[in-house]
Design a protein around this motif. Sequence first.
Motif, mmCIF file in Angstrom:
data_model
loop_
_atom_site.group_PDB
_atom_site.id
_atom_site.type_symbol
_atom_site.label_atom_id
_atom_site.label_comp_id
_atom_site.label_asym_id
_atom_site.label_seq_id
_atom_site.Cartn_x
_atom_site.Cartn_y
_atom_site.Cartn_z
ATOM 1 N N CYS A 228 46.933 40.275 37.262
ATOM 2 C CA CYS A 228 45.802 39.133 36.246
ATOM 3 C C CYS A 228 44.949 38.326 37.208
ATOM 4 O O CYS A 228 45.455 37.916 38.196
ATOM 5 C CB CYS A 228 47.225 37.726 35.225
ATOM 6 N N PRO A 229 44.330 39.324 37.418
ATOM 7 C CA PRO A 229 43.238 38.555 38.575
ATOM 8 C C PRO A 229 42.154 37.605 38.316
ATOM 9 O O PRO A 229 41.806 36.675 38.773
ATOM 10 C CB PRO A 229 41.899 39.933 38.578
ATOM 11 N N PHE A 230 43.428 36.268 37.132
ATOM 12 C CA PHE A 230 42.800 35.243 37.150
ATOM 13 C C PHE A 230 43.609 33.982 36.048
ATOM 14 O O PHE A 230 44.979 34.441 36.030
ATOM 15 C CB PHE A 230 41.295 35.537 36.166
ATOM 16 N N CYS A 231 43.173 32.604 36.810
ATOM 17 C CA CYS A 231 44.379 31.698 36.628
ATOM 18 C C CYS A 231 44.008 31.603 34.221
ATOM 19 O O CYS A 231 43.108 31.289 34.152
ATOM 20 C CB CYS A 231 43.910 30.476 36.942
ATOM 21 N N PRO A 232 45.224 32.427 34.319
ATOM 22 C CA PRO A 232 45.274 32.483 32.065
ATOM 23 C C PRO A 232 44.784 30.895 31.929
ATOM 24 O O PRO A 232 44.581 30.864 30.918
ATOM 25 C CB PRO A 232 46.767 32.715 32.140
ATOM 26 N N ILE A 233 44.602 29.787 32.942
ATOM 27 C CA ILE A 233 44.795 28.568 31.692
ATOM 28 C C ILE A 233 43.418 27.752 32.125
ATOM 29 O O ILE A 233 42.576 27.916 31.275
ATOM 30 C CB ILE A 233 45.340 27.612 32.647
ATOM 31 N N THR A 234 42.660 28.089 33.553
ATOM 32 C CA THR A 234 41.436 27.881 33.665
ATOM 33 C C THR A 234 40.223 28.461 33.583
ATOM 34 O O THR A 234 39.135 28.433 33.939
ATOM 35 C CB THR A 234 41.124 26.983 34.843
ATOM 36 N N MET A 235 40.578 30.730 33.834
ATOM 37 C CA MET A 235 39.818 31.484 33.975
ATOM 38 C C MET A 235 39.426 31.539 35.040
ATOM 39 O O MET A 235 38.142 32.274 35.159
ATOM 40 C CB MET A 235 39.162 31.697 32.824
ATOM 41 N N ILE A 236 39.818 30.577 35.643
ATOM 42 C CA ILE A 236 39.141 30.999 37.366
ATOM 43 C C ILE A 236 39.445 32.185 37.908
ATOM 44 O O ILE A 236 41.047 32.536 37.824
ATOM 45 C CB ILE A 236 39.200 29.791 38.583
ATOM 46 N N ASN A 237 38.695 32.831 38.423
ATOM 47 C CA ASN A 237 39.365 34.429 39.039
ATOM 48 C C ASN A 237 38.560 34.059 40.794
ATOM 49 O O ASN A 237 38.812 35.979 41.583
ATOM 50 C CB ASN A 237 38.019 35.669 38.752
#
Length: 333
Positions: A228-237
């Motif tokens: 998961c190459p991003f934060c699943p809450i903020t979608m920051i990658n």
Amino acid sequence: MIIEGERFKFEDTLDSPITVADSWVMPKNKLGDGNGEAKLYFGSRDKMEQFFGDTAFSATCFVLRQDLQAYMQAIKAEYFTPSLDYRGRDEMRSLWSERMEKINDLPSGIVIFTVREQSQIAGPRGYVNSSDKVYKLIREISLPLVSYISAMRLDYNGQPMFYLKLFADFEEIEKRKAFIENYGSTIRQQEEEIPWRACEDEAETKTTAPRYGREGQDEYRRKLLEECPFCPITMINEESLLIASHIKPWAVSDSVERIDPNNGFILSPLYDKLFDRGYITFSDDKRVSISNWLSRQVKERIGIKDNQFFQFLPINNARASYLEYHRTTVFKG
């Protein structure tokens, strides 16, 4: 909110948890000299009196037996393999068992006691004290610097009551254990200043220790980012803004769990801190729970809502098992 079958109206949570001071704990838990003082530093006098609602107050407080049992399970690894040089270090295993028996002997459910402001102490610092045996038991099971107390103000049929809960500071334990594992106790004594040297109360100065590393954590992070190459809450990658967060805390994980990518999520810093400190957790169906031990103002500002669904939160059977530990031991429910 319902606590042990009783209905309370939630009013607020003290915005700063109270770090347990070396000066407050019982002698065998102490790091320094002295026999311990029963007065507990609660923050500035103005802030304390505002929270409790009066000057020279006497406040009805309670703890839950199940909370104290959960705390002892959470802090058990620190009792069994201490990261600090407690005065009773060689007795800590037997002390854990003795203290757990005392907790088990408490009445089930809500256990009430009273604290009083130490209004005779001059100055801007706010203190409470109590002669109650439950208050003494909290002093007895608490460990300095790696335990802390949170306080919640509730309304019970028009009367104020204060719910106190004792927590283990996994982050602080992690720092100290990682330092010992990477540098050894001899180098620690030579290079690290005594961490508990400070004032007479809980305002201990935590000195900066030499940097430490976690063996195997680069590979752990790499595998998490692949999944998961991003934060699943903020979608920051942006990788430089992402943290490989452990579900079961590093401090209480074994050598396999510490590097198991199923024991982690990739999160952006705010949510990593909230998750790490137990202020949020997740259900197996990808919904967030937010702790009432966050103050009302903070809950309004963190940008997510209780029971919110996060589609991209990677949960499999192995993570669900780790999350069960987080919900029961780390989360401030």
